[in-house]
Design an enzyme around this catalytic site. Structure first.
Site, PDB file in Angstrom:
ATOM      1  N   ALA A   1      15.877   1.712  -5.098  1.00  0.00           N
ATOM      2  CA  ALA A   1      16.835   0.899  -5.856  1.00  0.00           C
ATOM      3  C   ALA A   1      16.485  -0.581  -5.791  1.00  0.00           C
ATOM      4  CB  ALA A   1      18.253   1.126  -5.319  1.00  0.00           C
TER       5      ALA A   1
ATOM      6  N   ASP B   1       1.495  -0.023  -7.813  1.00  0.00           N
ATOM      7  CA  ASP B   1       0.956   0.408  -6.538  1.00  0.00           C
ATOM      8  C   ASP B   1       0.351  -0.821  -5.891  1.00  0.00           C
ATOM      9  OD1 ASP B   1       0.690   2.812  -4.881  1.00  0.00           O
ATOM     10  OD2 ASP B   1      -1.445   2.367  -4.935  1.00  0.00           O
TER      11      ASP B   1
ATOM     12  N   PHE C   1       8.294  -8.256   4.626  1.00  0.00           N
ATOM     13  CA  PHE C   1       8.308  -6.833   4.959  1.00  0.00           C
ATOM     14  C   PHE C   1       6.865  -6.354   5.000  1.00  0.00           C
ATOM     15  CE2 PHE C   1       8.866  -7.440   0.422  1.00  0.00           C
ATOM     16  CZ  PHE C   1       7.872  -6.650  -0.121  1.00  0.00           C
ATOM     17  N   GLY C   2       6.667  -5.135   5.469  1.00  0.00           N
ATOM     18  CA  GLY C   2       5.307  -4.609   5.539  1.00  0.00           C
ATOM     19  C   GLY C   2       4.420  -5.460   6.430  1.00  0.00           C
ATOM     20  N   TYR C   3       3.257  -5.841   5.912  1.00  0.00           N
ATOM     21  CA  TYR C   3       2.278  -6.620   6.659  1.00  0.00           C
ATOM     22  C   TYR C   3       2.490  -8.133   6.506  1.00  0.00           C
ATOM     23  CZ  TYR C   3      -0.384  -2.204   6.871  1.00  0.00           C
ATOM     24  OH  TYR C   3      -0.790  -0.910   7.089  1.00  0.00           O
TER      25      TYR C   3
ATOM     26  N   LYS D   1       7.341 -17.399  -1.703  1.00  0.00           N
ATOM     27  CA  LYS D   1       6.418 -16.268  -1.625  1.00  0.00           C
ATOM     28  C   LYS D   1       6.226 -15.638  -3.002  1.00  0.00           C
ATOM     29  CE  LYS D   1       5.990 -11.485  -0.271  1.00  0.00           C
ATOM     30  NZ  LYS D   1       6.661 -10.271   0.228  1.00  0.00           N
TER      31      LYS D   1
ATOM     32  N   ARG E   1       2.288  -9.569  -6.668  1.00  0.00           N
ATOM     33  CA  ARG E   1       3.154  -8.987  -7.696  1.00  0.00           C
ATOM     34  C   ARG E   1       3.422 -10.001  -8.804  1.00  0.00           C
ATOM     35  NH1 ARG E   1       7.074  -5.954  -4.953  1.00  0.00           N
ATOM     36  NH2 ARG E   1       5.831  -4.127  -5.464  1.00  0.00           N
TER      37      ARG E   1
END
Length: 210
Positions: free
Chosen positions: A17, A75, A166-168, A189, A195
Site C-alpha cells: 500500500a 524493481d 529503509f533497506g540499505y 533523498k 526512483r
C-alpha cells in the site's frame, strides 16, 4: 515512437500500500487512476529474471494481462562494484525474514552486515563504490512495453547511520553528499534518488515533462 499511456486506469503491480501511494502521488498530475494489483486480487508472479528490467517486466506484464489494463511495475536494488554487482536482483533476499511480533519482516541490518563482511574479507583497501538502481516497466495487455532505468551512485560506509531511510539506506552515501540516504530529509533523498531518476525519464517520455 514510444507508445503513450495517456490518461485512465493504471495498475501499479504491487501489493504494498505504501508503494501504491508513493507512485500514485508521482503520477497524480497526469489524470491516471492508479489501483494496485493487490486491490484487484491479482497474484504475485515469481520474479525469475536475472536483471532488474526482466523482473520489472515480469510483474508489469502479469498485471496487465490479468487485468486487461496497462500496468506499471518497478524493481530496484543495490549493486556493489567490488562484489561483482551483488546483491543486485537479490537485494531483498539478502535480508532474510525474521519473525517479529507475529509477522515475518526482513532483517536489513543482517543484509547490510553481509555486504560489509564480504567487503572486509577483500581487505581494507577494497573500493566501496556502489549504486542503487530503479527500473520501471510499463506494459500493455497486448504485450507491448517500455522500460525506464534510473540510478543513484555513491559509496558504502560502516557502521550504519541515520533512521529516516529503509533497506540499505543507512550505509549508502550518495555522490556529492556526506550524509547517508537514511540521514537525509526524505524530500532531499527523493530529489536525488534512483526512483526519482527513473520517474523523470518516464515523465519526459510519456508526458513530455522535462
Amino acid at each position: 515512437m514510444t507508445r503513450k499511456i495517456g490518461s485512465g486506469k493504471l495498475v501499479i503491480a504491487t501489493h504494498n500500500a505504501g508503494k501504491l501511494k508513493e507512485i500514485a502521488k508521482l503520477l497524480e498530475p497526469y489524470g491516471l487512476d492508479c489501483i494496485s494489483a493487490g486491490a484487484l486480487g491479482l497474484p504475485e508472479p515469481a520474479e525469475t529474471g536475472k536483471t532488474f528490467a526482466e523482473n520489472a517486466l515480469i510483474k508489469a506484464r502479469a498485471a496487465a494481462e490479468a487485468s486487461g489494463i496497462p500496468a506499471l511495475a518497478d524493481d530496484s536494488g543495490l549493486s556493489v562494484d567490488s562484489l561483482g554487482g551483488r546483491p543486485g536482483v537479490y537485494t531483498a533476499d539478502w535480508a532474510e525474514r525474521q519473525w517479529f511480533e507475529g509477522d515475518a519482516v526482513r532483517d536489513w541490518y543482517m543484509a547490510m552486515g553481509k555486504v560489509e563482511g564480504m567487503l572486509a574479507e577483500k581487505g581494507a583497501d577494497t573500493p566501496r563504490d556502489a549504486f542503487f538502481s530503479c527500473t520501471l516497466a510499463l506494459a500493455w495487455p497486448d504485450g507491448d512495453h517500455v522500460i525506464y532505468e534510473g540510478r543513484a551512485s555513491g559509496t558504502l560506509t560502516w557502521p550504519p547511520r541515520g533512521t529516516m531511510g529503509f533497506g540499505y539506506d543507512p550505509v549508502f552515501v550518495p555522490t556529492g553528499r556526506s550524509e547517508t540516504f537514511a540521514e537525509l530529509d526524505p524530500a532531499d533523498k527523493q530529489a536525488i534518488s534512483h526512483r526519482s531518476d527513473a520517474f523523470a525519464k518516464l515523465k519526459a517520455d510519456q508526458f513530455g515533462e522535462s
